[in-house]
Scaffold this active site. Sequence first.
Site, mmCIF file in Angstrom:
data_model
loop_
_atom_site.group_PDB
_atom_site.id
_atom_site.type_symbol
_atom_site.label_atom_id
_atom_site.label_comp_id
_atom_site.label_asym_id
_atom_site.label_seq_id
_atom_site.Cartn_x
_atom_site.Cartn_y
_atom_site.Cartn_z
ATOM 1 N N PRO A 192 0.754 -1.288 0.101
ATOM 2 C CA PRO A 192 0.023 -0.073 -0.020
ATOM 3 C C PRO A 192 0.771 1.320 -0.037
ATOM 4 C CG PRO A 192 -0.135 -0.998 2.037
ATOM 5 C CD PRO A 192 1.013 -1.624 1.433
ATOM 6 N N GLU A 193 0.599 2.101 -0.996
ATOM 7 C CA GLU A 193 1.093 3.440 -0.880
ATOM 8 C C GLU A 193 -0.162 4.289 -0.844
ATOM 9 O OE1 GLU A 193 4.371 4.330 -3.787
ATOM 10 O OE2 GLU A 193 4.573 2.215 -4.195
#
Length: 271
Positions: free
Chosen positions: A2-3
């Site tokens: 996850p960014e």
Amino acid sequence: MPELPEIEVTRLSFADAIAGAKVLSVRMGKALRWPLGCSVVELAGRSVLAVRRRGKYLLIDLDQGLLLLHLGMSGSLSFARHLPPAGSHDHFEMVTSHGTLRLNDPRRFGAVVYADSEDAPEARKLLGKLGMEPLAEGFDVNQFHAGLKRRKAAIKQVLLAGDVVVGVGNIYASEALFLAGIRPTRSAARLSRPRVVKLHAAIREVLARAVAKGGSTLRNFSSARGESGYFQLEVMVYARHGQACRVCGTPIKSLRQGQRSTFYCPHCQTS
DNA sequence: AAAAGCCCCTGGATGC
DNA sequence: TGCATCCAGGGGCTTT
């Protein structure tokens, strides 16, 4: 996984549904990065007001206090009225009157931390040094330039550090620098004004597009509702070492910066 | 103050 | 098939 885009897509996928819910019970599994910081029992009975995002943290506002949630490298959230039985990597679960919120995180770099308020020390420790929000109005190009000017380190690492601008992770850092035509190894402080302006726009564009597409990433990202953004966004350079640049055909190069891999096109990214 | 390294941990891919 | 090695979306903490 996850960014910023994946975190934001996750947030959007359950924020409205959980707002107004009453917390019925909370359960922790194996240890995450830090202890919760309060007893699970005292959370029961509180109400969920809203879910916000700051950098890669999700902030779950309660009528008293808030939960700070981080997905680390391998975390993902699910929210539904009924979830399948918890598995061995489900380390946080909050049953509410609107459904159950569950964190699955095999590597356990993620965290769920309780704080009495955003100003409490536990919250400030995590949020206090975060840089500007790239998708917010306040992401001012002059401030961005000022932030970069005091950093002599490589621009890629300055982006990743998150104290100038938040949310740009390892994939999107490479992608944004490609879009802006900047070598990842260039000193942040030495970037010319036009390059900074271009990078500012590139960061916004890459992240906003990824959010609009429902999160990208290489492996299996899915929102809290289970919707997948798998491969919807074509990467230009990330993990494409040796493959032809989609713009000029030159083989993509890779290198290590601060024990993370970086990818770039030696022909398109010259300055 | 800034920069560089070190970890935390599990699982998938690759190679012998 | 089995086993060792390397690598992975992050980031706080300690040391230079």
